[in-house]
Design a protein around this motif. Structure first.
Motif, PDB file in Angstrom:
ATOM      1  N   TRP A 147     -11.714   7.829   5.681  1.00 27.78           N
ATOM      2  CA  TRP A 147     -10.954   7.317   4.543  1.00 27.78           C
ATOM      3  C   TRP A 147     -11.073   8.267   3.350  1.00 27.78           C
ATOM      4  O   TRP A 147     -10.071   8.611   2.714  1.00 27.78           O
ATOM      5  CB  TRP A 147     -11.458   5.915   4.163  1.00 27.78           C
ATOM      6  CG  TRP A 147     -10.969   5.486   2.822  1.00 27.78           C
ATOM      7  CD1 TRP A 147      -9.742   5.000   2.525  1.00 27.78           C
ATOM      8  CD2 TRP A 147     -11.688   5.580   1.595  1.00 27.78           C
ATOM      9  NE1 TRP A 147      -9.654   4.769   1.170  1.00 27.78           N
ATOM     10  CE2 TRP A 147     -10.834   5.116   0.580  1.00 27.78           C
ATOM     11  CE3 TRP A 147     -12.969   6.003   1.257  1.00 27.78           C
ATOM     12  CZ2 TRP A 147     -11.230   5.060  -0.746  1.00 27.78           C
ATOM     13  CZ3 TRP A 147     -13.355   5.946  -0.065  1.00 27.78           C
ATOM     14  CH2 TRP A 147     -12.483   5.480  -1.048  1.00 27.78           C
ATOM     15  N   ASN A 151       0.001   3.991   1.254  1.00 31.84           N
ATOM     16  CA  ASN A 151      -0.409   4.837   2.378  1.00 31.84           C
ATOM     17  C   ASN A 151      -0.606   4.051   3.673  1.00 31.84           C
ATOM     18  O   ASN A 151      -1.674   4.113   4.284  1.00 31.84           O
ATOM     19  CB  ASN A 151      -1.691   5.579   2.009  1.00 31.84           C
ATOM     20  CG  ASN A 151      -1.462   6.507   0.843  1.00 31.84           C
ATOM     21  OD1 ASN A 151      -0.803   7.519   0.987  1.00 31.84           O
ATOM     22  ND2 ASN A 151      -1.983   6.140  -0.318  1.00 31.84           N
ATOM     23  N   ASP A 202      -8.129  10.462   1.641  1.00 29.24           N
ATOM     24  CA  ASP A 202      -7.868  10.248   0.221  1.00 29.24           C
ATOM     25  C   ASP A 202      -7.930  11.560  -0.566  1.00 29.24           C
ATOM     26  O   ASP A 202      -7.030  11.880  -1.333  1.00 29.24           O
ATOM     27  CB  ASP A 202      -8.883   9.247  -0.334  1.00 29.24           C
ATOM     28  CG  ASP A 202      -8.520   8.782  -1.724  1.00 29.24           C
ATOM     29  OD1 ASP A 202      -7.483   8.104  -1.865  1.00 29.24           O
ATOM     30  OD2 ASP A 202      -9.263   9.093  -2.672  1.00 29.24           O
ATOM     31  N   THR A 262       0.845  -1.184   0.000  1.00 30.87           N
ATOM     32  CA  THR A 262       0.000   0.000   0.000  1.00 30.87           C
ATOM     33  C   THR A 262       0.885   1.241   0.000  1.00 30.87           C
ATOM     34  O   THR A 262       1.921   1.253   0.672  1.00 30.87           O
ATOM     35  CB  THR A 262      -0.951   0.030   1.223  1.00 30.87           C
ATOM     36  OG1 THR A 262      -1.646   1.279   1.230  1.00 30.87           O
ATOM     37  CG2 THR A 262      -0.223  -0.146   2.532  1.00 30.87           C
ATOM     38  N   LEU A 268      -3.762   4.280   6.264  1.00 26.30           N
ATOM     39  CA  LEU A 268      -4.562   3.060   6.395  1.00 26.30           C
ATOM     40  C   LEU A 268      -4.590   2.627   7.856  1.00 26.30           C
ATOM     41  O   LEU A 268      -5.643   2.222   8.370  1.00 26.30           O
ATOM     42  CB  LEU A 268      -3.989   1.952   5.501  1.00 26.30           C
ATOM     43  CG  LEU A 268      -4.723   0.624   5.515  1.00 26.30           C
ATOM     44  CD1 LEU A 268      -6.188   0.790   5.130  1.00 26.30           C
ATOM     45  CD2 LEU A 268      -4.027  -0.365   4.583  1.00 26.30           C
ATOM     46  N   ARG A 305      -3.043   2.268  -4.055  1.00 32.92           N
ATOM     47  CA  ARG A 305      -3.131   3.436  -3.181  1.00 32.92           C
ATOM     48  C   ARG A 305      -3.486   3.006  -1.749  1.00 32.92           C
ATOM     49  O   ARG A 305      -2.918   3.495  -0.788  1.00 32.92           O
ATOM     50  CB  ARG A 305      -4.178   4.416  -3.697  1.00 32.92           C
ATOM     51  CG  ARG A 305      -4.296   5.656  -2.834  1.00 32.92           C
ATOM     52  CD  ARG A 305      -5.341   6.602  -3.345  1.00 32.92           C
ATOM     53  NE  ARG A 305      -4.797   7.435  -4.416  1.00 32.92           N
ATOM     54  CZ  ARG A 305      -5.520   8.301  -5.120  1.00 32.92           C
ATOM     55  NH1 ARG A 305      -6.798   8.457  -4.876  1.00 32.92           N
ATOM     56  NH2 ARG A 305      -4.963   9.014  -6.066  1.00 32.92           N
ATOM     57  N   TRP A 306      -4.445   2.134  -1.606  1.00 30.83           N
ATOM     58  CA  TRP A 306      -4.891   1.742  -0.267  1.00 30.83           C
ATOM     59  C   TRP A 306      -4.645   0.250  -0.005  1.00 30.83           C
ATOM     60  O   TRP A 306      -3.904  -0.104   0.866  1.00 30.83           O
ATOM     61  CB  TRP A 306      -6.367   2.085  -0.063  1.00 30.83           C
ATOM     62  CG  TRP A 306      -6.558   3.562   0.021  1.00 30.83           C
ATOM     63  CD1 TRP A 306      -6.953   4.403  -0.979  1.00 30.83           C
ATOM     64  CD2 TRP A 306      -6.308   4.402   1.148  1.00 30.83           C
ATOM     65  NE1 TRP A 306      -6.981   5.699  -0.525  1.00 30.83           N
ATOM     66  CE2 TRP A 306      -6.593   5.723   0.788  1.00 30.83           C
ATOM     67  CE3 TRP A 306      -5.879   4.156   2.456  1.00 30.83           C
ATOM     68  CZ2 TRP A 306      -6.459   6.797   1.659  1.00 30.83           C
ATOM     69  CZ3 TRP A 306      -5.752   5.217   3.335  1.00 30.83           C
ATOM     70  CH2 TRP A 306      -6.040   6.511   2.936  1.00 30.83           C
TER      71      TRP A 306
END
Length: 160
Positions: free
Chosen positions: A126, A96, A130, A94, A100, A158-159
């Motif tokens: 979230w 991030n 984002d 991920t 997260l 990204r996540w």
């Protein structure tokens, strides 16, 4: 000074303030407008076990990513310049992990303490991370590191 001369992503708020605000808001709303779709916070049940695991996992994920930034010699605070792209550890899965981890921790705390509004606030957190933070950081890192960062974008989500 133009946006291109500023060596940071110009985030509107420090990211840890968002989950803190979400938690405080959830507590206030839970007190003012209680919902009742979670089990009461009594005893050690499956909801509490899942919540504890989410909190522990979220803290571990965020702390591991932070230590990795420090070990690699780049800044953790997004108001400071990024000095390099980190691609090891949780960054293999991920882009991030710190954010997260914050999202998982909020959901976990909400389950442990039966904060229904916290569960509702989790996807809002979230989305806020984002749109307010990650999008700006990605644009900044693209400008600063070009192809090196593009390679990370192509191989890491990204996540999740």
């Amino acid at each position: 000074m133009t946006n291109l001369e500023v060596d940071n992503p110009q985030v509107p708020v420090l990211p840890p303030l968002l989950p803190l605000a979400a938690l405080v808001l959830a507590i206030i709303l839970d007190w003012l407008l209680p919902l009742q779709f979670l089990a009461a916070p009594v005893g050690f049940n499956l909801q509490v076990i899942i919540g504890v695991l989410l909190v522990a996992g979220g803290i571990w994920l965020a702390a591991t990513a932070r230590r990795l930034f420090e070990r690699e010699g780049t800044n953790v605070i997004p108001t400071q310049p990024a000095l390099k792209i980190v691609t090891s550890g949780p960054y293999r899965f991920t882009r991030n992990p710190m954010y997260l981890g914050m999202v998982l921790a909020l959901l976990g705390v909400s389950l442990v303490f039966s904060l229904e509004w916290g569960v509702i606030a989790t996807p809002v957190l979230w989305l806020a991370l984002d749109r307010l933070i990650v999008v700006r950081e990605e644009a900044y890192l693209r400008r600063k590191f070009g192809p090196t960062y593009e390679a990370l974008l192509n191989r890491t989500r990204r996540w999740l």
